[in-house]
Enzyme design. Structure first.
Site, PDB file in Angstrom:
ATOM      1  N   ASP A 134      -0.764   6.803   6.875  1.00 59.23           N
ATOM      2  CA  ASP A 134      -1.903   5.975   6.488  1.00 59.23           C
ATOM      3  C   ASP A 134      -2.098   4.967   7.619  1.00 59.23           C
ATOM      4  O   ASP A 134      -1.286   4.071   7.804  1.00 59.23           O
ATOM      5  CB  ASP A 134      -1.596   5.260   5.166  1.00 59.23           C
ATOM      6  CG  ASP A 134      -2.679   4.244   4.792  1.00 59.23           C
ATOM      7  OD1 ASP A 134      -3.682   4.115   5.524  1.00 59.23           O
ATOM      8  OD2 ASP A 134      -2.501   3.570   3.755  1.00 59.23           O
ATOM      9  N   TRP A 181       0.829  -1.215   0.000  1.00 56.04           N
ATOM     10  CA  TRP A 181       0.000   0.000   0.000  1.00 56.04           C
ATOM     11  C   TRP A 181       0.856   1.254   0.000  1.00 56.04           C
ATOM     12  O   TRP A 181       0.544   2.223  -0.701  1.00 56.04           O
ATOM     13  CB  TRP A 181      -0.984  -0.022   1.176  1.00 56.04           C
ATOM     14  CG  TRP A 181      -1.969  -1.141   1.035  1.00 56.04           C
ATOM     15  CD1 TRP A 181      -2.046  -2.272   1.779  1.00 56.04           C
ATOM     16  CD2 TRP A 181      -2.990  -1.271   0.028  1.00 56.04           C
ATOM     17  NE1 TRP A 181      -3.054  -3.088   1.308  1.00 56.04           N
ATOM     18  CE2 TRP A 181      -3.647  -2.504   0.245  1.00 56.04           C
ATOM     19  CE3 TRP A 181      -3.411  -0.457  -1.027  1.00 56.04           C
ATOM     20  CZ2 TRP A 181      -4.705  -2.948  -0.556  1.00 56.04           C
ATOM     21  CZ3 TRP A 181      -4.464  -0.896  -1.827  1.00 56.04           C
ATOM     22  CH2 TRP A 181      -5.100  -2.118  -1.594  1.00 56.04           C
ATOM     23  N   LYS A 214     -11.836  -1.244   8.495  1.00 55.17           N
ATOM     24  CA  LYS A 214     -11.177  -2.184   9.396  1.00 55.17           C
ATOM     25  C   LYS A 214     -11.609  -1.874  10.841  1.00 55.17           C
ATOM     26  O   LYS A 214     -12.423  -2.595  11.392  1.00 55.17           O
ATOM     27  CB  LYS A 214      -9.657  -2.140   9.239  1.00 55.17           C
ATOM     28  CG  LYS A 214      -9.180  -2.829   7.940  1.00 55.17           C
ATOM     29  CD  LYS A 214      -8.625  -1.838   6.977  1.00 55.17           C
ATOM     30  CE  LYS A 214      -7.770  -2.348   5.846  1.00 55.17           C
ATOM     31  NZ  LYS A 214      -8.212  -3.426   5.029  1.00 55.17           N
TER      32      LYS A 214
END
Lengths: 355, 355
Positions: free
Chosen positions: A167, A100, A191
């Site tokens: 992030d 990511w 999440k």
């Protein structure tokens, strides 16, 4: 009994599902569904403001922080961040610590110069890089706190003289840290915060003021702040699910309480796996994620048997990401300790039978 | 009994609410909530593909069309469209027919040249401009099919030699037209398609191929097409609600069936209002929207009484947009004729009592 170990979208508290389900039929006893409810109503405005207040409270944010709920996912932030804070005459520092993070780097390069200060790509992102220095003149330093795919997690906050951007999609609200040290935090909700389709953004007012102008309205954080995250019709239901999840987290004791449970879950699972020679933990102990435990088996033939056994016993979502292989057990905030006890019992039993 | 005349988010079919509510507790008998369900699972992939197929079928799309479900709302498309299809050396033609169209124009100017071919701003966007010509060399011609705020609606499709792009947020799937004449159609879901937080995009393959490269991945329509609208975690639940609504529309007979009902609703309401001197219809008859009926009253003192009476009788969301004033009755696909009968009865009764 199903245990949902999915990496995201992932388990949320049962009471969140129940209340969200009710609100779709009758939101706050209005006789209307939350899905047909006007966003510019006092009742929905109070949903947004309560959710923002809970974020401030749970993360112990100082008065200089703005909270936003924005459309999209972390992938949207990968380009929205540099669109706001990078330009052709500036350089941003990025840590290349996982799949990511590397995607965030790719997007940033469209807007300005990127200096990758360190990378763990050489070993398939299986560790957290250390020993790097940050350029003093960087517009910001961007990193991923928890690498969902590779099962690694940053411990602590790097010391930095440049604005920190993180992030936190897959570990936000899971453990205590001084969130005020960050200039900008973002996290896809699906999440630890809520349902897919919304981002939580926490940003420093002073840092926001340094952002680029002449960018699209919907990309301009300052316009979202000025409009209380209602610049356009927001993802109403997704924000409502965030509110329910944040309320639940506060009720059970906030970040200090959930951090203890998360440590218990991770300790139990990792120590069980480490004690069994059949299993392999590719991530060094100090870099292991408390949210996503990644492991493989030395015998590929056993991996298939293990997966079948897990499926038979209702253990869902444990197949590893295709780029890593093996298994991944995600243990987000809403995952009860009992589910981790059940999977470790299964692991031990499997190891006994196939030793 | 509550009648939800909200302009958006707005009424959806009751059975959609009921099934969505169930899916939050137990999606397709999996024992898992749709909110915790992995998007890269065969079961969710079939949600997306069935929704896409229903769009193709209901809109009778030819084989050259791509269907996408993207994060955000129409406001996201205001800049995403020119980011893909406009540049500093190109000119796009825009119709300035309402508040939303004017916002699209503002965003487009960031990416290239904009020629506003006609505007109804001179009379507060209360009519649909006509008699304009389109520049032959325009990259595209953009317009809004239905102006939600002002209660105007384009009748038919303008003849054009340049690619047509339409924002159909507030009237998509409400009436028949040759959707294949458009190069690009977008619509925020929260009126006729589903819940807020997702856009439906229908685009011509050949037109997509002309798009700009070197734009952020999440903004690149071709990447979304290549990934089946799963370039990142999509707004899972919002897409599921779209599927349920599309199934409902097909079941009741598709666009031909709903178009008849929408005409009955609009005819009843407008003819009632036109017959009562107390009320004023600011939009000329030929431009009136079948989705959003806008009206005022000649006596402002009566407006307050009327609003109170509506609230007392469970008529929700009828206050006009602040830029227009008066009242707005939105009658999207899911609004039953019976609700419009009830509000016209109320209107007639009110007019009698206060004549």
């Amino acid at each position: 009994m199903i245990h949902n170990f999915n990496a995201g979208p992932s388990i949320l508290p049962k009471e969140v599902f129940e209340e969200a389900s009710r609100a779709i039929l009758n939101f706050n006893e209005t006789g209307l569904s939350i899905l047909e409810f006007g966003h510019r109503t006092p009742m929905f405005e109070s949903v947004v403001s309560e959710a923002m207040d809970l974020v401030r409270e749970l993360m112990q944010l100082d008065g200089n922080k703005e909270v936003m709920f924005l459309h999209g996912g972390a992938s949207t932030q990968f380009f929205q961040v540099p669109m706001n804070f990078l330009s052709k005459d500036k350089t941003a520092a990025y840590l290349d610590g996982g799949v990511w993070g590397s995607k965030a780097i790719k997007e940033a390069k469209l807007f300005g110069n990127v200096e990758v200060v360190a990378s763990s790509k050489d070993r398939n992102y299986s560790y957290i890089p250390t020993g790097y220095t940050l350029p003093d003149n960087a517009a910001y330093f961007h990193y991923t706190t928890n690498n969902t795919i590779e099962g690694t997690q940053m411990q602590g906050i790097p010391s930095s003289s440049v604005p920190l951007i993180a992030d936190m999609s897959s570990d936000i609200l899971s453990c205590g840290m001084d969130f005020n040290r960050f200039s900008f935090i973002y996290a896809g909700a699906q999440k630890n915060i809520g349902a897919a389709g919304v981002n939580l953004v926490v940003a420093d007012k002073d840092f926001l003021a340094t952002g680029n102008t002449a960018i699209p309205s919907m990309m301009d954080y300052r316009q979202h702040v000025a409009n209380g995250s209602m610049l356009n019709t927001p993802p109403v239901f997704a924000i409502y699910v965030c509110l329910l999840t944040l309320r639940w987290l506060k009720k059970i004791g906030g970040i200090p309480a959930i951090e203890k449970i998360n440590e218990q879950k991770a300790d139990l699972l990792y120590s069980t796996l480490a004690s069994l020679p059949m299993f392999n933990l590719p991530v060094p102990a100090q870099d292991r994620s408390k949210m996503n435990a990644v492991f493989t088996m030395h015998d590929p033939a056993l991996e298939k048997l293990f997966l079948t056994r897990c499926e038979e016993e209702g253990m869902v979502g444990i197949k590893g990401h295709r780029s890593v292989g093996g298994f991944r057990v995600s243990m987000y905030n809403a995952m009860p300790l009992s589910s981790v006890v059940d999977i470790t019992d299964l692991i031990k039993d499997f190891a006994n039978k196939h030793a």
